[in-house]
Scaffold this active site. Sequence first.
Site, PDB file in Angstrom:
ATOM      1  N   ASP A   1      64.182  12.520  24.363  1.00  0.00           N
ATOM      2  CA  ASP A   1      65.081  11.520  23.777  1.00  0.00           C
ATOM      3  C   ASP A   1      66.557  11.922  23.715  1.00  0.00           C
ATOM      4  OD1 ASP A   1      62.513  10.708  23.198  1.00  0.00           O
ATOM      5  OD2 ASP A   1      62.836  10.493  21.052  1.00  0.00           O
TER       6      ASP A   1
ATOM      7  N   SER B   1      64.225  13.719  16.734  1.00  0.00           N
ATOM      8  CA  SER B   1      65.380  12.909  17.104  1.00  0.00           C
ATOM      9  C   SER B   1      66.221  12.469  15.914  1.00  0.00           C
ATOM     10  CB  SER B   1      64.923  11.676  17.878  1.00  0.00           C
ATOM     11  OG  SER B   1      64.445  12.043  19.146  1.00  0.00           O
TER      12      SER B   1
ATOM     13  N   ASP C   1      63.563   9.614  13.238  1.00  0.00           N
ATOM     14  CA  ASP C   1      64.616   9.164  14.163  1.00  0.00           C
ATOM     15  C   ASP C   1      65.743   8.422  13.442  1.00  0.00           C
ATOM     16  OD1 ASP C   1      62.664  10.083  15.936  1.00  0.00           O
ATOM     17  OD2 ASP C   1      61.950   8.065  16.385  1.00  0.00           O
TER      18      ASP C   1
ATOM     19  N   TRP D   1      56.351   8.958  28.372  1.00  0.00           N
ATOM     20  CA  TRP D   1      55.208   9.783  27.959  1.00  0.00           C
ATOM     21  C   TRP D   1      53.964   9.438  28.791  1.00  0.00           C
ATOM     22  CZ3 TRP D   1      56.591  13.698  25.221  1.00  0.00           C
ATOM     23  CH2 TRP D   1      57.673  13.602  24.341  1.00  0.00           C
TER      24      TRP D   1
END
Length: 492
Positions: free
Chosen positions: A50, A111, A171, A301
């Site tokens: 990311d 992230s 995140d 992924w």
Amino acid sequence: MDQQAVERNKTHEERVEQANTFLKQKVEGLEGDSYKLSYHLMPPAGWMNDPNGLIFYKEEYHAFYQHYPYEAKWGPMHWGHAKSRDLVNWEHLPVALAPSEEYDAGEGCWSGSAVDDNGVLTLIYTGHVDGRTPVEVQCLATSTDGVSFRKEACNPVIAGAPEEGALGFRDPKVWQHAGAWYMVVGYGKDGVGKVLMYTSENLQEWRYLGAAAESDGTMGDMWECPDLFPLGSGDDHVLVISPMNMGTTKTMYLTGKLNYETGKFAYGYAERLDYGFDFYAPQTFMDGQGRRILQGWMNIWGATMPEQERGWMGAFTLPRELKLNADGTLRMEPVAELIALRGAHQRVDGLTIRADTELTLPNVYGDTLEVIAVFDVAKAADAAAFGLLLRCSEDGTEYTKVCYSAAERKLSMDRTHSGAGEAGVSEVQLAPMADGRVKLHLFLDRSSVELFANDGMKTVTNRIYPAAASLGIKLFAEKGEAHLESLDAWVL
């Protein structure tokens, strides 16, 4: 003290230094790799996923990213770091964050985002430790020189999700509005993806405002990497998410209105953000020109990743400028700075492609190209399908097919014959532009293809892994003749 104990007791600074020393020893081995990207941001070695902390800070662009420096596979997450003055040429900087504290020493520094807090470059990230309660917390790290970062003593600044039983709480994306800080965090509970919203006066003490938005039941059960930002006029905002467990849809955008007093985002339009296979966890930032710029992870992924055998994995997409249309739809276009990459130029004008034929472009070939092809759909046969074959081998067995079907008004990219890696066909509905034309703007970079259709109304991002010698470009038409109005190609 045994070696394992020594490793456990290393400080954050010692772990960062260890990662940077290891990377210096590894980078030389990637020279001559035919999959290695030429003009995209990729890791110097090891693993990348990311985008994190994208920011325009002190007249430079900074990009951080999820990084495991020691192997070309996912491991305890560090934050890699690079900077640029022009969004074209990137300089790798030392690793910014490494797992080191009780709140992030398991699976690492996950992230997050970055802000400029009165000259202090501040990273806000998720610390993730499996088996700990809570598993995920939000943390701060700061830097006065933009290179070396210190984790704050007040960590974690948000010590857990507001309710137990969440699928995820991670995140954080932080921004400033009217003198206050705001944060959205990805969340999921009871099968419903959500973004939670917080506010703060000082980045250290956060007040929970509630769920800013949530799924209608069809948009995944956890919303990773949320990004909520103003675009357009007034209180128009866009929410970008990466929904989990939503089939082939890996990213979405929602457009609507944000009420800062209530913390509620009322969205009226929702659509997939990119229609390729290899686009995930995008993040945006505002630059010094007032542009909203996005970059995403140019992988996905679970896919086969042939570059792992060569000591690296992962890349960013090209920087894309976002624009909001009056109907609530979003456009993504490559930033203007990329014109600086253009080298030798070839142009083709006014070409009719007969039905069921392929036409080689003898002077257009290579593995690092920009191509702009404009087709006149009005002059094509009603049933015609036409487009380009990219990275063609001399014997015709290897190619990536970009096709527009006039009858179905559908754009596709077919990787069935693209070489190593995953196959599959990416598809998106696409009406011709108002003038009856279809414009295909392509960037090829060794092991990637990014397609911007009709000035960024739809985008398709894919990784491909052809043989190094597969360099040809062809035009084709099927089920009827087609008309190419113009084609421009540049070596990049």
